[in-house]
Design a protein around this motif. Structure first.
Motif, PDB file in Angstrom:
ATOM      1  N   THR A 123     -38.098 -15.516 -66.398  1.00  0.00           N
ATOM      2  CA  THR A 123     -38.950 -15.780 -65.520  1.00  0.00           C
ATOM      3  C   THR A 123     -40.309 -16.533 -66.519  1.00  0.00           C
ATOM      4  O   THR A 123     -41.000 -17.585 -66.036  1.00  0.00           O
ATOM      5  CB  THR A 123     -39.103 -14.876 -65.254  1.00  0.00           C
ATOM      6  OG1 THR A 123     -38.248 -14.632 -63.376  1.00  0.00           O
ATOM      7  CG2 THR A 123     -40.304 -15.422 -63.286  1.00  0.00           C
TER       8      THR A 123
ATOM      9  N   LYS B 268     -39.357 -19.918 -68.209  1.00  0.00           N
ATOM     10  CA  LYS B 268     -39.099 -21.410 -67.070  1.00  0.00           C
ATOM     11  C   LYS B 268     -40.756 -21.420 -66.161  1.00  0.00           C
ATOM     12  O   LYS B 268     -41.321 -22.970 -66.143  1.00  0.00           O
ATOM     13  CB  LYS B 268     -38.494 -20.525 -66.151  1.00  0.00           C
ATOM     14  CG  LYS B 268     -37.342 -20.626 -66.356  1.00  0.00           C
ATOM     15  CD  LYS B 268     -35.798 -20.098 -65.159  1.00  0.00           C
ATOM     16  CE  LYS B 268     -34.328 -20.006 -65.411  1.00  0.00           C
ATOM     17  NZ  LYS B 268     -33.806 -19.343 -64.255  1.00  0.00           N
ATOM     18  N   THR B 269     -41.517 -20.608 -65.842  1.00  0.00           N
ATOM     19  CA  THR B 269     -42.699 -20.730 -65.713  1.00  0.00           C
ATOM     20  C   THR B 269     -43.632 -21.532 -67.171  1.00  0.00           C
ATOM     21  O   THR B 269     -44.445 -22.572 -66.277  1.00  0.00           O
ATOM     22  CB  THR B 269     -43.561 -19.481 -65.541  1.00  0.00           C
ATOM     23  OG1 THR B 269     -43.324 -18.740 -64.459  1.00  0.00           O
ATOM     24  CG2 THR B 269     -45.064 -19.755 -65.186  1.00  0.00           C
TER      25      THR B 269
ATOM     26  N   ASN C 248     -38.500 -25.043 -62.184  1.00  0.00           N
ATOM     27  CA  ASN C 248     -38.572 -23.884 -60.951  1.00  0.00           C
ATOM     28  C   ASN C 248     -37.097 -24.014 -60.476  1.00  0.00           C
ATOM     29  O   ASN C 248     -36.148 -24.726 -60.628  1.00  0.00           O
ATOM     30  CB  ASN C 248     -38.766 -25.180 -59.606  1.00  0.00           C
ATOM     31  CG  ASN C 248     -40.458 -25.317 -59.957  1.00  0.00           C
ATOM     32  OD1 ASN C 248     -41.162 -24.243 -60.748  1.00  0.00           O
ATOM     33  ND2 ASN C 248     -41.194 -26.792 -59.940  1.00  0.00           N
ATOM     34  N   ASN C 249     -36.316 -22.850 -60.206  1.00  0.00           N
ATOM     35  CA  ASN C 249     -35.514 -22.924 -59.658  1.00  0.00           C
ATOM     36  C   ASN C 249     -35.144 -23.035 -57.926  1.00  0.00           C
ATOM     37  O   ASN C 249     -35.986 -23.114 -56.878  1.00  0.00           O
ATOM     38  CB  ASN C 249     -34.885 -21.253 -59.257  1.00  0.00           C
ATOM     39  CG  ASN C 249     -35.212 -20.882 -60.347  1.00  0.00           C
ATOM     40  OD1 ASN C 249     -34.347 -21.211 -62.271  1.00  0.00           O
ATOM     41  ND2 ASN C 249     -35.189 -19.374 -60.463  1.00  0.00           N
TER      42      ASN C 249
END
Length: 133
Positions: free
Chosen positions: A123, A126-127, A132-133
């Protein structure tokens, strides 16, 4: 050459961890840890400290926390591999962990699928990357 390249990468990673020959530390169920040990990643130092914790029904959350804290403070550990179901028990510690080395790698448990939404480190990456998911 491929040999010198991989040797350089190993030395660089180990130097970041503080020593040549950096280790993986393992926290997980017996089958998972045994698989890694059979692959040759087990280590015991002169004080009989190991680089793994086998988690079973008798393992307390406090024991898992102590092992995690110990592994993340060792200079000879480059990566802490932890089964995600075990990581969920100490999620508060993993969420507060902010060092690059040793890196924390969550893997699926033997009887539970991997859930990327629960993986704190994934997480964060990704940030940072703006994914974004």
């Amino acid at each position: 050459t491929p040999t010198s390249s991989s040797s350089t990468r190993t030395t660089t990673m180990a130097a970041g961890a503080g020593q040549d020959g950096a280790l993986l530390a393992l926290i997980g169920d017996e089958d998972t840890v045994t698989g890694f040990l059979l692959a040759g990643v087990g280590h015991k130092d002169f004080r009989q400290n190991t680089n793994f914790l086998i988690v079973d029904s008798k393992t307390t959350t406090k024991m898992i926390e102590q092992s995690f804290l110990s592994f993340t403070q060792r200079d000879d550990v480059a990566i802490v591999v932890i089964a995600q179901n075990v990581a969920n028990e100490i999620r508060h510690l993993i969420e507060r962990y902010d060092k690059a080395i040793p890196a924390i790698l969550e893997i699926p448990a033997k009887d539970q699928p991997y859930d990327p939404k629960q993986d704190t480190m994934l997480t964060r990456v990704k940030t940072l990357l703006g994914i974004n998911n």
